[in-house]
Enzyme design. Structure first.
Site, PDB file in Angstrom:
ATOM      1  N   LYS A  22      34.399  14.157  18.569  1.00  0.00           N
ATOM      2  CA  LYS A  22      34.790  14.888  17.351  1.00  0.00           C
ATOM      3  C   LYS A  22      35.698  16.063  17.698  1.00  0.00           C
ATOM      4  CE  LYS A  22      31.970  18.192  15.691  1.00  0.00           C
ATOM      5  NZ  LYS A  22      32.465  19.533  15.375  1.00  0.00           N
ATOM      6  N   ASN A  23      35.275  16.865  18.684  1.00  0.00           N
ATOM      7  CA  ASN A  23      36.012  18.101  18.950  1.00  0.00           C
ATOM      8  C   ASN A  23      37.340  17.879  19.646  1.00  0.00           C
ATOM      9  OD1 ASN A  23      34.147  19.534  17.594  1.00  0.00           O
ATOM     10  ND2 ASN A  23      33.101  20.369  19.394  1.00  0.00           N
ATOM     11  N   ARG A  96      35.509  24.844   9.919  1.00  0.00           N
ATOM     12  CA  ARG A  96      36.236  25.953  10.542  1.00  0.00           C
ATOM     13  C   ARG A  96      37.464  25.497  11.318  1.00  0.00           C
ATOM     14  NH1 ARG A  96      34.193  30.591  11.424  1.00  0.00           N
ATOM     15  NH2 ARG A  96      35.575  30.754  13.195  1.00  0.00           N
ATOM     16  N   CYS A 120      29.861  31.641  10.063  1.00  0.00           N
ATOM     17  CA  CYS A 120      29.062  30.426   9.925  1.00  0.00           C
ATOM     18  C   CYS A 120      27.690  30.689  10.524  1.00  0.00           C
ATOM     19  CB  CYS A 120      29.754  29.223  10.550  1.00  0.00           C
ATOM     20  SG  CYS A 120      29.529  29.074  12.296  1.00  0.00           S
ATOM     21  N   ARG A 125      31.969  34.281  14.488  1.00  0.00           N
ATOM     22  CA  ARG A 125      33.104  33.451  14.848  1.00  0.00           C
ATOM     23  C   ARG A 125      34.438  33.930  14.269  1.00  0.00           C
ATOM     24  NH1 ARG A 125      31.375  27.268  14.456  1.00  0.00           N
ATOM     25  NH2 ARG A 125      32.890  27.005  16.113  1.00  0.00           N
ATOM     26  N   PRO A 126      34.893  35.118  14.678  1.00  0.00           N
ATOM     27  CA  PRO A 126      36.197  35.589  14.194  1.00  0.00           C
ATOM     28  C   PRO A 126      37.347  34.757  14.754  1.00  0.00           C
ATOM     29  CG  PRO A 126      35.301  37.091  15.841  1.00  0.00           C
ATOM     30  CD  PRO A 126      34.271  36.031  15.628  1.00  0.00           C
ATOM     31  N   VAL A 127      38.547  34.964  14.227  1.00  0.00           N
ATOM     32  CA  VAL A 127      39.725  34.230  14.728  1.00  0.00           C
ATOM     33  C   VAL A 127      40.784  35.220  15.232  1.00  0.00           C
ATOM     34  CG1 VAL A 127      39.434  32.077  13.452  1.00  0.00           C
ATOM     35  CG2 VAL A 127      40.570  34.018  12.341  1.00  0.00           C
ATOM     36  N   ASP A 128      40.331  36.410  15.644  1.00  0.00           N
ATOM     37  CA  ASP A 128      41.280  37.433  16.093  1.00  0.00           C
ATOM     38  C   ASP A 128      42.139  36.960  17.272  1.00  0.00           C
ATOM     39  OD1 ASP A 128      38.800  37.430  17.392  1.00  0.00           O
ATOM     40  OD2 ASP A 128      38.983  39.494  18.082  1.00  0.00           O
ATOM     41  N   LEU A 129      41.535  36.225  18.206  1.00  0.00           N
ATOM     42  CA  LEU A 129      42.303  35.757  19.368  1.00  0.00           C
ATOM     43  C   LEU A 129      43.390  34.754  18.959  1.00  0.00           C
ATOM     44  CD1 LEU A 129      40.194  37.261  21.021  1.00  0.00           C
ATOM     45  CD2 LEU A 129      39.830  35.208  22.366  1.00  0.00           C
ATOM     46  N   ASP A 311      26.809  23.520  23.071  1.00  0.00           N
ATOM     47  CA  ASP A 311      26.552  22.428  22.125  1.00  0.00           C
ATOM     48  C   ASP A 311      25.429  21.497  22.589  1.00  0.00           C
ATOM     49  OD1 ASP A 311      28.489  23.397  20.463  1.00  0.00           O
ATOM     50  OD2 ASP A 311      30.006  21.912  20.971  1.00  0.00           O
ATOM     51  N   ILE A 333      27.245  32.054  24.396  1.00  0.00           N
ATOM     52  CA  ILE A 333      28.509  31.822  23.680  1.00  0.00           C
ATOM     53  C   ILE A 333      28.435  32.288  22.223  1.00  0.00           C
ATOM     54  CG2 ILE A 333      30.293  30.109  23.109  1.00  0.00           C
ATOM     55  CD1 ILE A 333      29.863  30.352  26.140  1.00  0.00           C
ATOM     56  N   ARG A 403      28.356  15.232  10.225  1.00  0.00           N
ATOM     57  CA  ARG A 403      29.629  15.852  10.630  1.00  0.00           C
ATOM     58  C   ARG A 403      30.031  15.403  12.030  1.00  0.00           C
ATOM     59  NH1 ARG A 403      30.152  22.055   9.801  1.00  0.00           N
ATOM     60  NH2 ARG A 403      32.137  21.373  10.647  1.00  0.00           N
TER      61      ARG A 403
HETATM   62  C1  EPZ Z   1      34.450  25.152  19.858  1.00  0.00           C
HETATM   63  O1  EPZ Z   1      34.296  26.179  18.892  1.00  0.00           O
HETATM   64  C2  EPZ Z   1      33.656  23.965  19.353  1.00  0.00           C
HETATM   65  N1  EPZ Z   1      34.185  23.556  18.059  1.00  0.00           N
HETATM   66  C3  EPZ Z   1      32.188  24.330  19.224  1.00  0.00           C
HETATM   67  O2  EPZ Z   1      31.464  23.189  18.817  1.00  0.00           O
HETATM   68  C4  EPZ Z   1      31.667  24.792  20.579  1.00  0.00           C
HETATM   69  O3  EPZ Z   1      30.352  25.221  20.448  1.00  0.00           O
HETATM   70  C5  EPZ Z   1      32.551  25.938  21.102  1.00  0.00           C
HETATM   71  O4  EPZ Z   1      33.943  25.543  21.127  1.00  0.00           O
HETATM   72  C6  EPZ Z   1      32.173  26.384  22.498  1.00  0.00           C
HETATM   73  O5  EPZ Z   1      32.244  25.304  23.376  1.00  0.00           O
HETATM   74  C7  EPZ Z   1      35.229  22.763  18.001  1.00  0.00           C
HETATM   75  O6  EPZ Z   1      35.805  22.362  19.002  1.00  0.00           O
HETATM   76  C8  EPZ Z   1      35.655  22.340  16.651  1.00  0.00           C
HETATM   77  P1  EPZ Z   1      35.257  29.454  20.894  1.00  0.00           P
HETATM   78  P2  EPZ Z   1      35.285  27.427  18.892  1.00  0.00           P
HETATM   79  O7  EPZ Z   1      36.522  29.922  20.270  1.00  0.00           O
HETATM   80  O8  EPZ Z   1      36.615  26.998  19.308  1.00  0.00           O
HETATM   81  C9  EPZ Z   1      34.276  34.083  19.943  1.00  0.00           C
HETATM   82  C10 EPZ Z   1      30.167  21.877  17.314  1.00  0.00           C
HETATM   83  O9  EPZ Z   1      28.956  21.853  17.000  1.00  0.00           O
HETATM   84  N2  EPZ Z   1      35.643  34.170  19.395  1.00  0.00           N
HETATM   85  O10 EPZ Z   1      35.281  29.032  22.317  1.00  0.00           O
HETATM   86  O11 EPZ Z   1      35.119  28.109  17.588  1.00  0.00           O
HETATM   87  C11 EPZ Z   1      33.383  33.179  19.100  1.00  0.00           C
HETATM   88  O12 EPZ Z   1      32.838  33.863  18.003  1.00  0.00           O
HETATM   89  C12 EPZ Z   1      30.895  23.198  17.479  1.00  0.00           C
HETATM   90  O13 EPZ Z   1      30.845  20.850  17.480  1.00  0.00           O
HETATM   91  C13 EPZ Z   1      36.139  35.418  19.006  1.00  0.00           C
HETATM   92  O14 EPZ Z   1      35.443  36.442  19.073  1.00  0.00           O
HETATM   93  O15 EPZ Z   1      34.592  28.305  20.032  1.00  0.00           O
HETATM   94  C14 EPZ Z   1      32.358  32.729  20.125  1.00  0.00           C
HETATM   95  O16 EPZ Z   1      31.354  33.705  20.233  1.00  0.00           O
HETATM   96  C15 EPZ Z   1      30.008  24.369  17.181  1.00  0.00           C
HETATM   97  N3  EPZ Z   1      37.420  35.493  18.520  1.00  0.00           N
HETATM   98  C16 EPZ Z   1      33.161  32.654  21.415  1.00  0.00           C
HETATM   99  O17 EPZ Z   1      34.335  33.429  21.184  1.00  0.00           O
HETATM  100  C17 EPZ Z   1      38.215  34.388  18.425  1.00  0.00           C
HETATM  101  O18 EPZ Z   1      39.372  34.513  17.960  1.00  0.00           O
HETATM  102  C18 EPZ Z   1      33.582  31.253  21.838  1.00  0.00           C
HETATM  103  O19 EPZ Z   1      34.174  30.597  20.732  1.00  0.00           O
HETATM  104  C19 EPZ Z   1      37.717  33.132  18.838  1.00  0.00           C
HETATM  105  C20 EPZ Z   1      36.425  33.052  19.322  1.00  0.00           C
END
Ligand code: EPZ
Length: 429
Positions: A22-23, A96, A120, A125-129, A311, A333, A403
């Site tokens: 999926k991912n 998301r 969520c 889970r912000p998107v600042d990065l 996960d 994480i 999902r």
């Molecule tokens: C991906 O989420 C996966 N989702 C998640 O799987 C998975 O748990 C995660 O990576 C970690 O492996 C998809 O691929 C669709 P991150 P993602 O950005 O990309 C923080 C599932 O069940 N962060 O690596 O959202 C964030 O809040 C899902 O399939 C910021 O602060 O994960 C988290 O604490 C759940 N700012 C950490 O970083 C940002 O701009 C890692 O998140 C981005 C992230």
């Protein structure tokens, strides 16, 4: 709303083919926006999330055709012309990862307006990065009324980007945007998850120039246009890990196929330490366990790849509820990813949670009870626990499961599990 009913206690014996990830699929689907040529994705999982993103892509003018191919399910994406660059809140909040259409829309058309995803259940889970990376690539970004409006009328420009910490989504997003930027982009502290490697290799097959794939420094030399290709989605390591744990918990012997053992190395190491027999094969693993022999408690800490995947944390916690001794589980994480713990406790598990740490004291047996799924991976952990529990477990809100797990009841039933889906009307499906 559907629920799942499991009569626990059956051993699992048989073969489970692993679906496409999926991912990975949802990021590859977003890549289709980058070219006016057809992108054919094979080994495509049919999931609520892929269906949902398909609908969003159609709204941008992408033709999406699902079909049966020589190697199973495949989907053809053809973004001949992008007719809309708007992704409304109602669509983005449901999934998301659909936020990641922003970069490709911007790279292809110079403009996009995409809703911010919001928080969520597993964390803020912000998107600042993501936004910092797009800004570094020259995008003008405005935030207004919950929407991100991004523009780069003269195209994006390569940049040096060093992420402050590892983010899967931000790495993918930057990659999806940088492939069409002018000049060279270097992404430092990039995530190395296998799904990122899959996306990068597919982009290379489409004509992108990317060096450092599978490392934490990606160097991307922008090209003016990308073409189409045919790409097979990488196997789903989380689905594979979930069934490996299910077999270990219920006992029996299950062969997982159509995958690669290397994708779940960190999990295999912990399972072996706990006393499960795991035999790597050419296209997966065999998981074998005599349920009469108790497993040993093992500690885990979730980390970015190649560490233990967040996960798979919920599933491993389910396994530890029956192990001998105390297991300490650290979640590094996401800040709120223990919602399955109180549900497992309804089945008789002994767990205490303090901040990012859960302590699981193994019990002799779990007992079936009604429980509620809270998120995707939490819901499969309840299925796994239900398979090993005595009596009946019913799991509500299984739309979470749909999902990310393709034909879950069918795959588990084929190995001898007593698992049925009950529709909202109370009838079995
Ligand atoms: C991906 O989420 C996966 N989702 C998640 O799987 C998975 O748990 C995660 O990576 C970690 O492996 C998809 O691929 C669709 P991150 P993602 O950005 O990309 C923080 C599932 O069940 N962060 O690596 O959202 C964030 O809040 C899902 O399939 C910021 O602060 O994960 C988290 O604490 C759940 N700012 C950490 O970083 C940002 O701009 C890692 O998140 C981005 C992230």
């Amino acid at each position: 709303m559907d629920s799942i009913a499991i009569q626990g206690g059956n051993r699992l014996n048989g073969t489970i083919p692993i679906s496409g990830a999926k991912n990975s699929a949802i990021k590859l689907m977003a890549a289709s926006i980058l070219t006016d040529q057809p992108l054919l994705l094979t080994n495509m999982p049919r999931l609520a999330d892929t269906k949902f993103l398909g609908q969003l892509l159609r709204q941008f003018g992408v033709e999406v055709t699902e079909r049966d191919g020589a190697d199973g399910q495949e989907t053809l994406f053809h973004a001949r012309e992008i007719t809309s660059t708007f992704a409304p809140y109602d669509l983005v909040r449901q999934m998301r990862a659909s936020f990641n259409v922003l970069g490709p829309l911007l790279a292809r058309t110079g403009h996009a307006k995409v809703s911010l995803p919001g928080g969520c259940t597993i964390g803020a889970r912000p998107v600042d990065l993501h936004l910092q990376a797009l800004t570094a690539l020259g995008a003008e970004i405005e935030l207004d009324e919950g929407y991100v409006t991004a523009s780069a009328p003269n195209g994006l420009t390569g940049a040096e980007i060093e992420f402050p910490f590892v983010s899967v989504g931000a790495t993918e997003h930057a990659l999806l945007a940088a492939v069409l930027a002018t000049g060279t982009t270097v992404l430092r502290r990039a995530a190395r998850e296998p799904e990122i490697g899959d996306l990068a290799r597919c982009l290379v097959a489409m004509g992108a120039k990317i060096e450092g794939i599978d490392t934490d420094v990606l160097t991307i030399t922008g090209v003016t246009a990308l073409g189409g290709t045919t790409w097979s989605v990488i196997p789903d390591r989380i689905e594979m890990g979930s069934y490996a744990v299910a077999a270990a918990m219920a006992g029996g012997e299950v062969r997982l196929t159509r995958s690669r053992p290397g994708l779940i190395e960190a999990l295999i190491a912990r399972m072996v330490e706990a006393g499960v027999e795991v035999i790597p094969t050419e296209d997966g693993v065999i998981v074998r366990r005599d349920p009469a022999v108790r497993l040993k408690a093992v500690n885990v800490t979730t980390e970015v790849y190649p560490g233990f995947a967040t996960d798979l944390q919920a599933q491993f916690m389910a396994l530890m509820t029956l192990a001998e001794g105390e297991s300490i589980i650290h979640e590094n994480i996401f800040e709120n990813r223990f919602m399955h713990a109180p549900e497992l406790m309804r089945l008789g598990a002994e767990i205490s949670v303090h901040a990012g740490e859960a302590r699981v004291t193994g019990v002799e047996a779990l007992h079936g009870a009604p429980v509620m799924a809270t998120d995707l991976r939490a819901s499969v952990c309840l299925v796994i626990a239900g398979l090993a529990a005595r009596g009946e477990t019913t799991i509500g809100r299984v739309y979470h499961l749909d999902r990310g797990f393709e034909r879950l009841e069918e795959k588990l039933s084929a190995c001898g599990a007593d698992i049925r889906r009950i529709g909202g009307d109370g009838h079995e499906h």
